[in-house]
Design an enzyme around this catalytic site. Structure first.
Site, PDB file in Angstrom:
ATOM      1  CE  LYS A  34      -4.456  -1.268   1.985  1.00  0.00           C
ATOM      2  NZ  LYS A  34      -5.457  -0.857   2.995  1.00  0.00           N
ATOM      3  CB  THR A 118     -17.140   3.494  13.257  1.00  0.00           C
ATOM      4  OG1 THR A 118     -17.269   4.154  11.995  1.00  0.00           O
ATOM      5  CG2 THR A 118     -18.487   3.468  13.940  1.00  0.00           C
ATOM      6  CG  PHE A 142     -21.315  11.289   8.184  1.00  0.00           C
ATOM      7  CD1 PHE A 142     -22.046  10.511   9.064  1.00  0.00           C
ATOM      8  CD2 PHE A 142     -20.748  12.468   8.662  1.00  0.00           C
ATOM      9  CE1 PHE A 142     -22.223  10.891  10.388  1.00  0.00           C
ATOM     10  CE2 PHE A 142     -20.919  12.862   9.983  1.00  0.00           C
ATOM     11  CZ  PHE A 142     -21.655  12.072  10.851  1.00  0.00           C
ATOM     12  CE  LYS A 204     -19.609   5.838  10.993  1.00  0.00           C
ATOM     13  NZ  LYS A 204     -19.609   6.062   9.550  1.00  0.00           N
ATOM     14  CG  ASN A 208     -23.482   4.245   9.307  1.00  0.00           C
ATOM     15  OD1 ASN A 208     -23.788   5.010   8.400  1.00  0.00           O
ATOM     16  ND2 ASN A 208     -22.234   3.873   9.510  1.00  0.00           N
ATOM     17  CB  SER A 253     -30.220  -5.142  -1.560  1.00  0.00           C
ATOM     18  OG  SER A 253     -30.380  -4.995  -0.156  1.00  0.00           O
ATOM     19  CB  CYS A 260     -20.457   1.282   7.671  1.00  0.00           C
ATOM     20  SG  CYS A 260     -18.888   2.112   7.334  1.00  0.00           S
TER      21      CYS A 260
END
Length: 402
Positions: A34, A118, A142, A204, A208, A253, A260
């Protein structure tokens, strides 16, 4: 300003790129691959905006394996390391965040630490007590996977934590960080909220969980519609034209997934502990029920076929269109249910060269061969690649979007 970022996932990398337009940013990661990619102007994750900015913009950005050197010189340290949900203890695993906090404080006596990972409600208070410092604050993100830099450039709001009794320096750094994010954004008049850490942590998780609730709601609507042979498309449209509901985040779906929503809903449920609730628990349960229902529907379709050899073809393991993430993908749970019924599974996933050794499914990355072998093709999100075998496809993707 010198800024260090711990972690080069979609949160850390998007912030690193954003802030390096006007600041000196060093991204710290433990993976040499990375680090090498970032230093060569390549993105280690799939994100169109990050890829473009790394290639085309003048950025003061570098990546390193030398964490101590990066943290020692920094004025602000952003922590964006993983906090996976630990199902054994029913809580976020925050050890990576705590390790970075400890390391930064050991080499830097002045930098303010901004946690972007988170975290559970109450975590900042706990860390401040543990390390005896007020230099730890929280700023929830977000961001959507594959659109992380875009969401930083056009944020819905900016939230940074600060307490009334914090030192003048920490208060100044909290406001400074909010200003850095706001000034780097292309969107005008972005709301900026400075609030207590526990409130920011709650924002947060509740945000979600609401998104998960919305996914679960439209999935349950779709389950009802399919079971009663109603036109789900028409029902959802009729509901969503109400401005109070809206024509967004309403496409059915196989269940919510990704990095998350599954872990954040479970963490919020754990945070409730002895506080009365029914809705939060129902959201988590609803997602499991939906995946079981989808598996049952696939089995029903398969049983209607006369072929002696019955093969389910799974088209893509990714959670969303244009994603490179399989984590907590709903289709993986559906596959597990099907395999428990001894159903043969083949998978088309061009991002994989092989499956895990214990996986009994077969990877078939020749698309035409995949189409021929499968009796039924299952896909969470429909793709035009499947147009010629549309009669084989089972999907609940009604609107052709995430």
């Amino acid at each position: 300003m010198k800024i260090a970022v711990a972690g080069s996932g979609y949160v850390g990398l998007s912030l690193g790129v954003l802030l390096s337009l006007q600041n000196e940013v060093t991204i710290v990661d433990i993976l040499p691959s990375k680090v090498d990619k970032i230093n060569n102007g390549l993105s280690p994750i799939q994100d169109e905006y990050i890829e473009y900015y790394l290639k085309s913009k003048q950025l003061s950005l570098q990546a390193t394996l030398d964490s101590k050197a990066a943290y020692k010189e920094a004025e602000l340290v952003i922590i964006a390391t993983p906090t996976n949900y630990n199902s054994r203890i029913n809580y976020f695993d925050t050890q990576h965040v705590e390790t970075v906090i400890k390391e930064v404080l050991s080499v830097n006596s002045h930098a303010t630490l901004i946690i972007k990972s988170t975290i559970p409600i109450g975590f900042i208070t706990e860390m401040r007590q543990k390390f005896q410092t007020d230099r730890i604050i929280f700023s929830p993100e977000f961001l959507r996977e594959s659109k992380a830099l875009y969401d930083n450039l056009y944020p819905s709001r900016i939230i940074v934590s600060c307490e009334e009794n914090d030192s003048p320096k920490v208060k100044a750094d909290a406001e400074k960080f909010a200003l850095l994010l706001k000034s780097a954004a292309k969107k005008n008049n972005v709301p900026v909220l400075i609030m207590g850490a526990s409130e920011a942590e709650a924002v947060k998780l509740f945000a979600n969980t609401y998104l998960a609730l919305r996914v679960a709601y439209f999935n349950e609507l779709d389950t009802y519609a399919e079971s009663r042979k109603l036109n789900s498309h028409m029902v959802i449209q009729g509901i969503s034209y109400d401005d109070r509901i809206g024509m967004h985040y309403n496409n059915p779906s196989f269940g919510y997934g990704g990095y998350c929503l599954p872990k954040d809903t479970k963490q919020l449920l754990a945070n409730y502990n002895n506080i009365p609730q029914t809705l939060i628990e129902a959201i988590v349960s609803s997602n499991n029920v939906r995946k079981s229902y989808i598996a049952k529907q696939i089995i029903n379709v398969l049983e209607e076929q006369e072929s002696p050899v019955k093969v389910v073809g799974v088209y893509r393991l990714i959670m969303k269109s244009n994603s490179d993430n399989f984590r907590e993908s709903a289709i993986k749970d559906v596959i597990d249910i099907l395999k428990s019924k001894d159903i043969k599974i083949i998978i088309y996933e061009p991002m994989l060269n092989k499956l895990e050794s214990e996986d009994q499914s077969v990877l078939v990355n020749d698309l035409e061969n995949f189409k021929k072998q499968a009796n039924i093709i299952v896909t969470n999100r429909y793709d035009n690649e499947l147009q010629d075998v549309k009669n084989k496809v089972y999907s609940r993707d009604i609107f052709g979007r995430d």
